[in-house]
Design a protein around this motif. Structure first.
Motif, mmCIF file in Angstrom:
data_model
loop_
_atom_site.group_PDB
_atom_site.id
_atom_site.type_symbol
_atom_site.label_atom_id
_atom_site.label_comp_id
_atom_site.label_asym_id
_atom_site.label_seq_id
_atom_site.Cartn_x
_atom_site.Cartn_y
_atom_site.Cartn_z
ATOM 1 N N GLN A 1 -1.624 11.864 -4.011
ATOM 2 C CA GLN A 1 -1.580 12.141 -2.668
ATOM 3 C C GLN A 1 -3.173 12.471 -2.347
ATOM 4 O O GLN A 1 -3.713 13.326 -2.613
ATOM 5 N N SER A 2 -3.914 11.287 -1.929
ATOM 6 C CA SER A 2 -5.391 11.497 -1.672
ATOM 7 C C SER A 2 -5.740 10.642 -0.749
ATOM 8 O O SER A 2 -5.822 9.263 -1.225
ATOM 9 N N ASP B 1 4.272 -0.818 -16.987
ATOM 10 C CA ASP B 1 5.400 -0.191 -16.394
ATOM 11 C C ASP B 1 4.850 0.745 -15.106
ATOM 12 O O ASP B 1 5.547 1.326 -14.502
ATOM 13 N N LEU B 2 3.423 1.025 -15.283
ATOM 14 C CA LEU B 2 2.962 2.074 -14.268
ATOM 15 C C LEU B 2 3.552 1.698 -12.577
ATOM 16 O O LEU B 2 3.726 2.741 -12.260
ATOM 17 N N PRO B 3 3.725 0.591 -12.312
ATOM 18 C CA PRO B 3 3.900 0.353 -10.767
ATOM 19 C C PRO B 3 5.454 0.881 -10.641
ATOM 20 O O PRO B 3 5.833 1.217 -9.544
ATOM 21 N N LYS B 4 6.192 1.092 -11.607
ATOM 22 C CA LYS B 4 7.774 1.551 -11.383
ATOM 23 C C LYS B 4 7.516 3.026 -11.546
ATOM 24 O O LYS B 4 8.615 3.714 -11.351
ATOM 25 N N HIS B 5 6.401 3.637 -11.758
ATOM 26 C CA HIS B 5 6.512 5.126 -12.066
ATOM 27 C C HIS B 5 5.281 5.673 -11.148
ATOM 28 O O HIS B 5 5.477 7.027 -11.185
ATOM 29 N N PHE B 6 4.588 4.846 -10.427
ATOM 30 C CA PHE B 6 3.588 5.794 -9.421
ATOM 31 C C PHE B 6 3.748 5.205 -8.086
ATOM 32 O O PHE B 6 3.690 4.053 -8.107
ATOM 33 N N ALA B 7 3.474 5.822 -7.189
ATOM 34 C CA ALA B 7 3.420 5.584 -5.732
ATOM 35 C C ALA B 7 2.062 6.530 -5.314
ATOM 36 O O ALA B 7 1.753 7.372 -6.096
ATOM 37 N N ALA B 8 1.601 6.066 -4.244
ATOM 38 C CA ALA B 8 0.758 6.909 -3.587
ATOM 39 C C ALA B 8 0.707 7.003 -2.132
ATOM 40 O O ALA B 8 1.206 5.997 -1.294
ATOM 41 N N VAL B 9 -0.220 8.006 -1.603
ATOM 42 C CA VAL B 9 -0.247 8.084 -0.174
ATOM 43 C C VAL B 9 -2.023 8.377 -0.080
ATOM 44 O O VAL B 9 -2.429 9.293 -0.503
ATOM 45 N N SER B 10 -2.558 7.261 0.329
ATOM 46 C CA SER B 10 -4.041 7.102 0.613
ATOM 47 C C SER B 10 -4.422 6.141 1.356
ATOM 48 O O SER B 10 -3.808 5.159 1.666
ATOM 49 N N ALA B 11 -5.596 6.276 1.961
ATOM 50 C CA ALA B 11 -6.210 5.362 2.841
ATOM 51 C C ALA B 11 -7.145 4.110 1.950
ATOM 52 O O ALA B 11 -7.537 3.162 2.375
ATOM 53 N N ASN B 12 -7.241 4.549 0.508
ATOM 54 C CA ASN B 12 -7.948 3.747 -0.398
ATOM 55 C C ASN B 12 -7.051 2.856 -1.165
ATOM 56 O O ASN B 12 -7.078 3.158 -2.383
ATOM 57 N N VAL B 13 -6.691 1.878 -0.527
ATOM 58 C CA VAL B 13 -5.577 0.863 -1.174
ATOM 59 C C VAL B 13 -6.246 0.302 -2.529
ATOM 60 O O VAL B 13 -5.589 0.130 -3.463
ATOM 61 N N GLU B 14 -7.532 -0.074 -2.529
ATOM 62 C CA GLU B 14 -8.056 -0.794 -3.558
ATOM 63 C C GLU B 14 -8.029 0.166 -4.737
ATOM 64 O O GLU B 14 -7.730 -0.239 -5.875
ATOM 65 N N LYS B 15 -8.612 1.271 -4.650
ATOM 66 C CA LYS B 15 -8.506 2.165 -5.775
ATOM 67 C C LYS B 15 -7.087 2.534 -6.402
ATOM 68 O O LYS B 15 -6.869 2.684 -7.626
ATOM 69 N N ALA C 1 1.784 -0.421 -7.270
ATOM 70 C CA ALA C 1 1.845 -1.559 -6.318
ATOM 71 C C ALA C 1 1.509 -1.429 -4.860
ATOM 72 O O ALA C 1 1.800 -0.078 -4.502
ATOM 73 N N LYS C 2 0.814 -2.460 -4.322
ATOM 74 C CA LYS C 2 0.585 -2.157 -2.791
ATOM 75 C C LYS C 2 1.545 -1.608 -2.101
ATOM 76 O O LYS C 2 1.399 -1.037 -1.238
ATOM 77 N N GLU C 3 2.880 -2.453 -2.383
ATOM 78 C CA GLU C 3 4.008 -1.975 -1.396
ATOM 79 C C GLU C 3 4.522 -0.407 -1.599
ATOM 80 O O GLU C 3 5.315 -0.082 -0.751
ATOM 81 N N ASN C 4 4.025 0.111 -2.652
ATOM 82 C CA ASN C 4 4.321 1.569 -2.858
ATOM 83 C C ASN C 4 3.033 2.526 -2.383
ATOM 84 O O ASN C 4 3.030 3.831 -2.876
ATOM 85 N N ILE C 5 2.012 2.015 -1.548
ATOM 86 C CA ILE C 5 1.119 2.660 -0.990
ATOM 87 C C ILE C 5 1.221 2.984 0.308
ATOM 88 O O ILE C 5 1.417 2.045 1.271
ATOM 89 N N PHE C 6 1.319 4.353 0.847
ATOM 90 C CA PHE C 6 1.493 4.558 2.113
ATOM 91 C C PHE C 6 0.239 5.208 2.754
ATOM 92 O O PHE C 6 -0.554 5.806 2.030
#
Length: 550
Positions: free
Chosen positions: A205-206, A234-248, A255-260
């Motif tokens: 969350q950043s 395997d990282l996309p299966k275990h990591f999601a994010a809440v961020s405005a910096n989708v690229e990083k 995975a892009k679909e798991n970035i809020f």
């Protein structure tokens, strides 16, 4: 607000009024008016505020209301909800209320209604929670998730952590949620050592995906995962994010679909209501998360529409101004009598002190009056055996907020009646105190001689006349917790409006972040500490020497 605050006629009237009444005792007012409790009692959004134990009269409140109107408080509240650039130093609105807007009103930012995007994000959160909780989304070895680690700091940590604790009875214990914030090897070690990488989901969350503490912890969790059986694939299966910096975030392996999304018009300390609340929604379910938003929305509508004289956040804000600016009080105690609400003082510390801990007004000039108080406190009744001593007999007083549900989720014997009795008796004792004669009589009744009683009595005198609010509600539910947090958000905003400071920026926080990078470089030998002050330079050298001892 062109006229300086202290030069307003109403400010001078309040000063004269303070001179007239500040030595009067609240207990006498209660004796003179058997309707005082009803007179200073208000319900909103399922919460009730008893503010009768404050050093106020009907004249005090009338004068404070005139101050609110003189500072154009109704217009400023309207501007807040309508998306005007109330965060003037950053030229942004402060629209956390849009995140819990259940009305049909559009919320316009830069000419665009943001509500469709807010609703779309909530729908994505619902789908995400459904997949995790129903075990449709699994780890790399096909094990369902048993643990979620939320990696964030500040508002990405304190608000969700508070709500997770406050709503623990609504957690069905399918998934354990852990909050990782501190940049401290001990914190991350204690969390990870009990987890299985095959069944752990991480949510980073950043907003920038570059906050020093959050990124460092995220990278450490990533390495832990890769070192304990996981692969880069395997990282996309275990990591999601809440961020405005989708690229990083994508570069990290998410995975892009798991970035809020995070929006510039939502400050960190107000972000609980956004996808930052995703770990909470996973723990308690999306329906309960939505109900918390509805509780906050109910308080939003009250704050937006209620007249000043019946507006709970406004009344609490004005009481704070009364104590800070006229009594010279510099602290406020938050005393929740509910184990599940033990995180409330820490959250309100950030909310209040980061918002109104300002000495520069929105006009860019230094203010010549006090603003935000120090917020502190802890869960009752533990505090009664510690800092309540200062509340009762200290040389200065701190107005106190007693906060409690009237019913418990865990009704064991008469525990809750005892807990509530402690809260009520503490606020009563702050009000009444104990006179010297009462202390003497007490000592004599205990069998002391008259001389012994007189000698000891002075130590037992308690002045009383110390103010408190009591905020109560039937039970700690998602709705009541949402309303409670929103109540304090609006109280803080209203105080900032009266003081003429920007409650939505935090430049003092930013300075420490910037300096931290140069100090870190010096500690790690990548830069010299010669340019620092002698104290900082000396401490850097002490750190280096002690590393050599290990």
């Amino acid at each position: 607000m062109s006229t300086p605050l202290q030069r307003l006629d109403i400010w001078q009237q309040l000063q004269h009024h303070f001179t007239d009444i500040h030595q009067q005792h609240m207990l006498d007012w209660f004796k003179q008016d058997n309707q005082r409790f009803d007179r200073f009692n208000l319900e909103a959004a399922g919460l009730t505020l008893d503010y009768s134990k404050n050093r106020i009269t009907t004249e005090t409140m009338a004068l404070l209301m005139q101050l609110a109107k003189k500072r154009d408080l109704p217009a400023q509240i309207k501007a807040l909800f309508e998306g005007e650039l109330v965060n003037r130093s950053e030229q942004r609105p402060a629209l956390h209320t849009a995140l819990r807007n259940f009305s049909d009103r559009p919320v316009i930012v830069d000419g665009v209604d943001v509500m469709p995007e807010v609703r779309d994000t909530m729908n994505r959160m619902e789908e995400f929670c459904w997949k995790v909780r129903r075990k449709h989304w699994r780890g790399y070895s096909n094990k369902p998730f048993t643990d979620v680690v939320s990696i964030g700091i500040g508002g990405s940590f304190l608000g969700p952590k508070l709500a997770s604790s406050a709503l623990k009875p609504y957690n069905d214990n399918q998934i354990n949620v852990h909050y990782l914030a501190n940049i401290d090897g001990s914190h991350i070690t204690e969390i990870l050592k009990h987890l299985n990488p095959e069944s752990t989901l991480f949510i980073v969350q950043s907003k920038s995906f570059g906050t020093q503490e959050t990124l460092k912890n995220a990278l450490a969790c990533r390495q832990w995962f890769l070192s304990n059986g996981g692969s880069v694939a395997d990282l996309p299966k275990h990591f999601a994010a809440v961020s405005a910096n989708v690229e990083k975030a994508v570069e990290f392996g998410i995975a892009k679909e798991n970035i809020f999304p995070m929006w510039d018009w939502v400050g960190g300390r107000y972000s609980l209501w956004s996808a930052i609340g995703l770990p909470l929604a996973i723990a308690i379910g999306i329906d309960n998360f939505r109900e918390m938003l509805r509780g906050a929305h109910a308080m939003d509508e009250h704050f937006r529409t209620a007249p000043m004289e019946k507006n709970m956040p406004v009344i609490m804000a004005l009481l704070g101004v009364w104590y800070v600016n006229f009594f010279g009080i510099n602290s406020q105690a938050i005393l929740p009598y509910d184990h599940y609400l033990r995180g409330l003082p820490a959250h309100l510390q950030q909310l209040d002190m980061e918002s109104n801990g300002k000495s520069i007004g929105i006009d860019g000039r230094k203010v010549d009056y006090h603003t935000g108080p120090i917020i502190w406190g802890g869960v009752g009744s533990n505090g009664q055996h510690a800092y309540h001593q200062l509340l009762h007999q200290g040389t200065h007083f701190s107005p106190s907020d007693f906060i409690m549900p009237m019913r418990s989720h865990n009704p064991i014997d008469n525990f809750h009646a005892m807990l509530v009795s402690n809260a009520l008796s503490q606020s009563q004792a702050l009000l009444t105190g104990k006179t010297e004669q009462q202390a003497i009589d007490e000592c004599l009744a205990a069998g002391m001689s008259e001389g012994e009683a007189i000698a000891l009595a002075a130590q037992k005198v308690i002045p009383g006349n110390r103010p408190s609010n009591t905020i109560y509600f039937p039970k700690s539910t998602p709705h009541s917790i949402g309303a409670l947090i929103a109540l304090y958000e609006h109280k803080v905003a209203a105080q900032g409006m009266i003081w003429g400071v920007n409650s939505f920026d935090q430049w003092g926080v930013e300075l420490g972040k910037d300096m931290g990078n140069s100090v870190l470089a010096a500690l790690e030998g990548e830069a010299s500490s010669a340019a620092f002050d002698s104290s900082t330079s000396g401490l850097v050298q002490a750190y280096k020497k002690m590393q050599d001892l290990l």
